[in-house]
Design an enzyme around this catalytic site. Structure first.
Site, PDB file in Angstrom:
ATOM      1  N   SER A  80      49.436  30.354 -15.258  1.00 30.00           N
ATOM      2  CA  SER A  80      48.807  29.634 -14.148  1.00 30.00           C
ATOM      3  C   SER A  80      48.184  28.308 -14.559  1.00 30.00           C
ATOM      4  O   SER A  80      48.226  27.339 -13.808  1.00 30.00           O
ATOM      5  CB  SER A  80      47.693  30.480 -13.543  1.00 30.00           C
ATOM      6  OG  SER A  80      48.206  31.591 -12.889  1.00 30.00           O
ATOM      7  N   HIS A 139      46.430  32.868 -23.354  1.00 31.41           N
ATOM      8  CA  HIS A 139      45.017  32.542 -23.579  1.00 31.41           C
ATOM      9  C   HIS A 139      44.718  32.276 -25.046  1.00 31.41           C
ATOM     10  O   HIS A 139      43.753  31.592 -25.379  1.00 31.41           O
ATOM     11  CB  HIS A 139      44.124  33.692 -23.103  1.00 31.41           C
ATOM     12  CG  HIS A 139      44.163  33.896 -21.631  1.00 31.41           C
ATOM     13  ND1 HIS A 139      43.286  33.255 -20.779  1.00 31.41           N
ATOM     14  CD2 HIS A 139      44.978  34.623 -20.840  1.00 31.41           C
ATOM     15  CE1 HIS A 139      43.553  33.612 -19.525  1.00 31.41           C
ATOM     16  NE2 HIS A 139      44.585  34.438 -19.538  1.00 31.41           N
ATOM     17  N   ARG A 205      40.441  43.322 -22.026  1.00 30.62           N
ATOM     18  CA  ARG A 205      40.163  41.988 -21.476  1.00 30.62           C
ATOM     19  C   ARG A 205      39.702  41.981 -20.020  1.00 30.62           C
ATOM     20  O   ARG A 205      38.885  41.137 -19.634  1.00 30.62           O
ATOM     21  CB  ARG A 205      41.402  41.095 -21.602  1.00 30.62           C
ATOM     22  CG  ARG A 205      42.620  41.683 -20.922  1.00 30.62           C
ATOM     23  CD  ARG A 205      43.826  40.747 -20.957  1.00 30.62           C
ATOM     24  NE  ARG A 205      43.714  39.698 -19.958  1.00 30.62           N
ATOM     25  CZ  ARG A 205      44.601  38.725 -19.811  1.00 30.62           C
ATOM     26  NH1 ARG A 205      45.660  38.657 -20.616  1.00 30.62           N
ATOM     27  NH2 ARG A 205      44.449  37.818 -18.879  1.00 30.62           N
ATOM     28  N   ARG A 212      36.887  35.742 -14.529  1.00 33.67           N
ATOM     29  CA  ARG A 212      36.952  34.296 -14.303  1.00 33.67           C
ATOM     30  C   ARG A 212      36.435  33.936 -12.922  1.00 33.67           C
ATOM     31  O   ARG A 212      36.371  34.775 -12.038  1.00 33.67           O
ATOM     32  CB  ARG A 212      38.371  33.767 -14.500  1.00 33.67           C
ATOM     33  CG  ARG A 212      39.371  34.256 -13.479  1.00 33.67           C
ATOM     34  CD  ARG A 212      40.734  33.624 -13.761  1.00 33.67           C
ATOM     35  NE  ARG A 212      41.772  34.328 -13.058  1.00 33.67           N
ATOM     36  CZ  ARG A 212      43.052  34.344 -13.431  1.00 33.67           C
ATOM     37  NH1 ARG A 212      43.435  33.710 -14.517  1.00 33.67           N
ATOM     38  NH2 ARG A 212      43.942  34.986 -12.727  1.00 33.67           N
ATOM     39  N   ARG A 285      42.679  28.873 -23.778  1.00 34.26           N
ATOM     40  CA  ARG A 285      42.673  28.685 -22.321  1.00 34.26           C
ATOM     41  C   ARG A 285      41.272  28.869 -21.753  1.00 34.26           C
ATOM     42  O   ARG A 285      40.536  29.754 -22.163  1.00 34.26           O
ATOM     43  CB  ARG A 285      43.646  29.660 -21.665  1.00 34.26           C
ATOM     44  CG  ARG A 285      43.588  29.617 -20.155  1.00 34.26           C
ATOM     45  CD  ARG A 285      44.824  30.157 -19.512  1.00 34.26           C
ATOM     46  NE  ARG A 285      44.533  30.697 -18.200  1.00 34.26           N
ATOM     47  CZ  ARG A 285      45.455  31.216 -17.392  1.00 34.26           C
ATOM     48  NH1 ARG A 285      46.715  31.262 -17.783  1.00 34.26           N
ATOM     49  NH2 ARG A 285      45.104  31.680 -16.218  1.00 34.26           N
ATOM     50  N   ALA A 286      40.986  28.063 -20.747  1.00 32.84           N
ATOM     51  CA  ALA A 286      39.617  27.930 -20.275  1.00 32.84           C
ATOM     52  C   ALA A 286      39.152  29.025 -19.311  1.00 32.84           C
ATOM     53  O   ALA A 286      38.049  29.554 -19.463  1.00 32.84           O
ATOM     54  CB  ALA A 286      39.465  26.579 -19.577  1.00 32.84           C
ATOM     55  N   ARG A 288      39.145  32.080 -18.411  1.00 27.18           N
ATOM     56  CA  ARG A 288      38.511  33.353 -18.696  1.00 27.18           C
ATOM     57  C   ARG A 288      37.519  33.279 -19.865  1.00 27.18           C
ATOM     58  O   ARG A 288      37.082  34.306 -20.378  1.00 27.18           O
ATOM     59  CB  ARG A 288      39.576  34.426 -18.945  1.00 27.18           C
ATOM     60  CG  ARG A 288      40.417  34.735 -17.686  1.00 27.18           C
ATOM     61  CD  ARG A 288      41.297  35.936 -17.918  1.00 27.18           C
ATOM     62  NE  ARG A 288      42.176  36.238 -16.815  1.00 27.18           N
ATOM     63  CZ  ARG A 288      41.832  36.966 -15.729  1.00 27.18           C
ATOM     64  NH1 ARG A 288      40.602  37.431 -15.624  1.00 27.18           N
ATOM     65  NH2 ARG A 288      42.705  37.204 -14.787  1.00 27.18           N
ATOM     66  N   HIS A 433      50.790  42.138 -12.623  1.00 25.12           N
ATOM     67  CA  HIS A 433      50.137  42.407 -13.912  1.00 25.12           C
ATOM     68  C   HIS A 433      49.713  43.857 -14.081  1.00 25.12           C
ATOM     69  O   HIS A 433      49.406  44.290 -15.184  1.00 25.12           O
ATOM     70  CB  HIS A 433      48.885  41.543 -14.064  1.00 25.12           C
ATOM     71  CG  HIS A 433      49.155  40.142 -14.504  1.00 25.12           C
ATOM     72  ND1 HIS A 433      49.868  39.836 -15.635  1.00 25.12           N
ATOM     73  CD2 HIS A 433      48.780  38.950 -13.973  1.00 25.12           C
ATOM     74  CE1 HIS A 433      49.912  38.511 -15.767  1.00 25.12           C
ATOM     75  NE2 HIS A 433      49.269  37.954 -14.776  1.00 25.12           N
ATOM     76  N   ASP A 470      54.210  29.165  -9.477  1.00 26.09           N
ATOM     77  CA  ASP A 470      53.731  28.568 -10.734  1.00 26.09           C
ATOM     78  C   ASP A 470      54.409  29.132 -11.976  1.00 26.09           C
ATOM     79  O   ASP A 470      54.410  28.506 -13.022  1.00 26.09           O
ATOM     80  CB  ASP A 470      52.204  28.689 -10.848  1.00 26.09           C
ATOM     81  CG  ASP A 470      51.708  30.127 -10.854  1.00 26.09           C
ATOM     82  OD1 ASP A 470      52.440  31.038 -10.409  1.00 26.09           O
ATOM     83  OD2 ASP A 470      50.566  30.347 -11.310  1.00 26.09           O
TER      84      ASP A 470
HETATM   85  O1  LIG Z   1      45.424  36.751 -15.549  1.00 27.37           O
HETATM   86  C1  LIG Z   1      45.539  35.830 -16.389  1.00 27.37           C
HETATM   87  O2  LIG Z   1      44.604  35.341 -17.002  1.00 27.37           O
HETATM   88  C2  LIG Z   1      46.920  35.278 -16.679  1.00 27.37           C
HETATM   89  C3  LIG Z   1      47.636  36.222 -17.585  1.00 27.37           C
HETATM   90  O3  LIG Z   1      46.975  36.316 -18.801  1.00 27.37           O
HETATM   91  O4  LIG Z   1      47.621  35.102 -15.482  1.00 27.37           O
HETATM   92  P1  LIG Z   1      47.647  33.679 -14.729  1.00 27.37           P
HETATM   93  O5  LIG Z   1      48.155  32.684 -15.717  1.00 27.37           O
HETATM   94  O6  LIG Z   1      48.638  33.909 -13.615  1.00 27.37           O
HETATM   95  O7  LIG Z   1      46.292  33.401 -14.252  1.00 27.37           O
HETATM   96 MN   LIG Z   2      49.806  32.210 -12.014  1.00 24.62          MN
HETATM   97 MN   LIG Z   3      49.212  35.939 -14.124  1.00 29.01          MN
END
Ligand SMILES: O=C(O)[C@@H](CO)OP(=O)(O)O
Ligand SMILES: [Mn+2]
Ligand SMILES: [Mn+2]
Length: 558
Positions: A80, A139, A205, A212, A285-286, A288, A433, A470
């Protein structure tokens, strides 16, 4: 040359201004061949099916993974963050994963301000590394953690504690065990070299730490208690035993493992975070990591009772929020995504409405706008968040808030107050997921119904729509062998695929406002998500800036 570029967009040579443009992003909705494990194919999706019939002139696929999204290689699935960055920015930027790879390979990471800062704690304190233990590359990546462990010890860290978060979302459920083994092996080697290096705590996780968009602070609190306070409902003497034992519960999975701490023979936690320690959150990645970053960095904080707020030196792998400057110290500078389509359009007077539910709200705002929070032009923009369900797995409520999002969006379209409405419909991804195939089919149907509500409203106001996605997820829900055949275990059960995929995504254009001669070009077979921004600008009646990836459309005489 950024300074010399103008913000004013030239009028499109052929396309009129003034149409309402609806941009729908189906999250986790890839295009793949019909198959029983393709939930989008199995689900009843009449709206999307009808759009597909418009190909090749008004429906096609675009790349949504790998280098087309700024990821290190074409083996990297889309996600995403990079997906919405590309959709909104119209340009391909080297993303966090790749920037960290480069900084580690060149050794520059150890020369930067962030590392020098945490290094000051190495003499008397412990270095704590907190993050997702996975090779998913969404991430974090375990090979980056391995390099960082080695590099930090070579640069003076004498005592290291790793706080792991198990994945099972970007990688197969159950893979936590092999990742723990891998890291334990590395830590043992460090111990042989005289570094006191151990795993100190852990948890899944989705239940521990990686919430998030402030959906549920309790998730972060569970992590805080284990990582900082050294308190958790489960105590073990080593992490491998912890993960194996906790997985014995028939309902357990890697994503939702309960928090645990590692204790010594006398039951004392081996790695709480104390005054004088250094902490690195090693996810690049930001979304989370922002909540934990706030808890670690902000002196004043009221989201949960931290009990103890240790005086630490904290750095993120990246800076997670450029607006908030959070965290203030970081090991690698994030991509500077500039001149996004959101900013261009706001500066050219386009009034925008963006909407999603909490779990994807930042996707159509923060990520879309190049990792920037807030409005470009508050008088022209409205961003609306529909609260997501909390505390229940999404396979139990697979319809999520799709219809609510669509109805809000319909109202925004019919209000005639906006030129662009932009939404993210989350079902394909969030339910995908969970690995629950039945639920994902229900979710895909709900998403299709939501698209219909938005398209009907576009129809009513004579507007134009762009429906895309996406990255893939729900279109392939099973782990396959090299030839594409589903893998089965000894009992004949298939292994659900919870992750995103490498598949391309569909894009469709249409609506009564679309001039008859508009069609997809046929000369861009490898176009990707970054080509969408120029396309949308055209549909608003503007030429896209030269440095954007080219538009997907052309206008022919009809
Ligand atoms: O859930 C999330 O953090 C990611 C998978 O790790 O999914 P997405 O990139 O669709 O947000
Ligand atoms: Mn996505
Ligand atoms: Mn996802």
């Amino acid at each position: 040359m950024a300074e010399t570029r103008r913000w004013e967009l030239a009028a499109h040579r052929r396309l009129e201004k003034g149409k309402v443009v609806g941009v729908v992003v189906l999250d986790g909705w890839g295009e793949a061949a019909p198959d029983p494990f393709n939930c989008i194919h199995v689900a009843d999706t009449p709206t999307l099916d009808a759009l597909k019939k418009g190909g090749p002139e008004r429906w096609r696929v675009i790349k949504a993974h790998g280098t087309a999204a700024g990821l290190p290689t074409d083996d990297d699935m889309g996600n995403s963050e990079v997906g919405h960055n590309a959709l909104g920015a119209g340009q391909i930027y080297a993303q966090g994963a790749k920037l960290v790879d480069m900084a580690l390979a060149s050794g520059k990471i150890y020369e930067g301000e962030g590392f020098k800062y945490i290094q000051q704690s190495f003499e008397n304190g412990t270095l704590h590394l907190i993050g997702l233990l996975s090779d998913g590359g969404v991430h974090s990546r375990i090979d980056q953690l391995q390099l960082l462990l080695k590099g930090a010890s070579e640069h003076g860290a004498k005592r290291i504690r790793v706080h792991i978060l198990t994945d099972g979302r970007d990688v197969l459920d159950g893979s936590s065990v092999k990742f723990v083994e891998l890291i334990e092996n590395d830590l043992a080697k460090l111990r042989d070299k005289g570094v006191d290096a151990r795993i100190a705590s852990g948890g899944g996780r989705m239940y521990v730490t990686m919430d998030r968009y402030e959906n549920d602070w309790q998730v972060v609190k569970r992590g805080w208690d284990a990582q900082v306070l050294g308190e958790a409902p489960h105590k073990f003497q080593n992490a491998l035993e912890a993960v194996k034992k906790l997985r014995e519960d028939p309902k357990a999975n890697d994503q939702y493992l309960p928090p645990f701490v590692i204790v010594d023979e006398r039951g004392r936690p081996i790695g709480p975070i104390m005054d004088g320690d250094a902490v690195v959150t090693f996810n690049f990645r930001a979304d989370r990591m922002v909540m934990l970053a706030k808890a670690l960095e902000y002196e004043s904080f009221d989201k949960f009772d931290r009990v103890r707020f240790p005086k630490i030196r904290y750095a993120g792998m990246l800076q997670y929020d450029g607006e908030l400057k959070l965290p203030s110290h970081f090991l690698v500078a994030p991509p500077e995504i500039e001149r996004t389509s959101g900013e261009y359009l706001a500066r050219n007077g386009i009034r925008t409405y963006a909407c999603s539910e909490t779990v994807k709200f930042g996707h159509v705002t923060f990520f879309w706008n190049g990792n920037r929070s807030g409005y470009f032009h508050p008088n022209l923009e409205k961003y609306e968040e529909i609260p997501s369900d909390i505390g229940i797995p999404f396979n139990e409520q697979p319809k999520m808030k799709a219809v609510e999002i669509a109805k809000k969006t319909r109202d925004a379209i019919l209000s005639c107050k906006f030129d662009q409405v932009r939404v993210n419909i989350a079902n394909g991804d969030m339910v995908g997921h969970t690995g629950d195939i039945e639920a994902t089919i229900v979710g895909c149907k709900a998403a299709d119904e939501a698209v219909k509500i938005v398209l009907d409203a576009i129809e009513q106001v004579g507007g134009i729509f762009v429906v895309t996605a996406d990255h893939g997820n729900a279109e392939d829900m099973v782990k396959r062998d090299k030839s594409g055949k589903p893998l089965r275990d000894k009992d004949g059960n298939v292994q659900p695929l919870t992750s995103h995929t490498l598949n391309p995504v569909p894009i469709a254009i249409g609506g009564p406002g679309l001039q008859p001669g508009v069609r997809f070009r046929s000369d861009l077979p490898s176009a990707g998500l970054a080509n969408v921004a120029a396309t949308v600008m055209n549909l608003h009646g503007f030429e896209a800036p030269d440095h954007y990836e080219p538009t997907l459309i052309e206008v022919v005489d009809k």
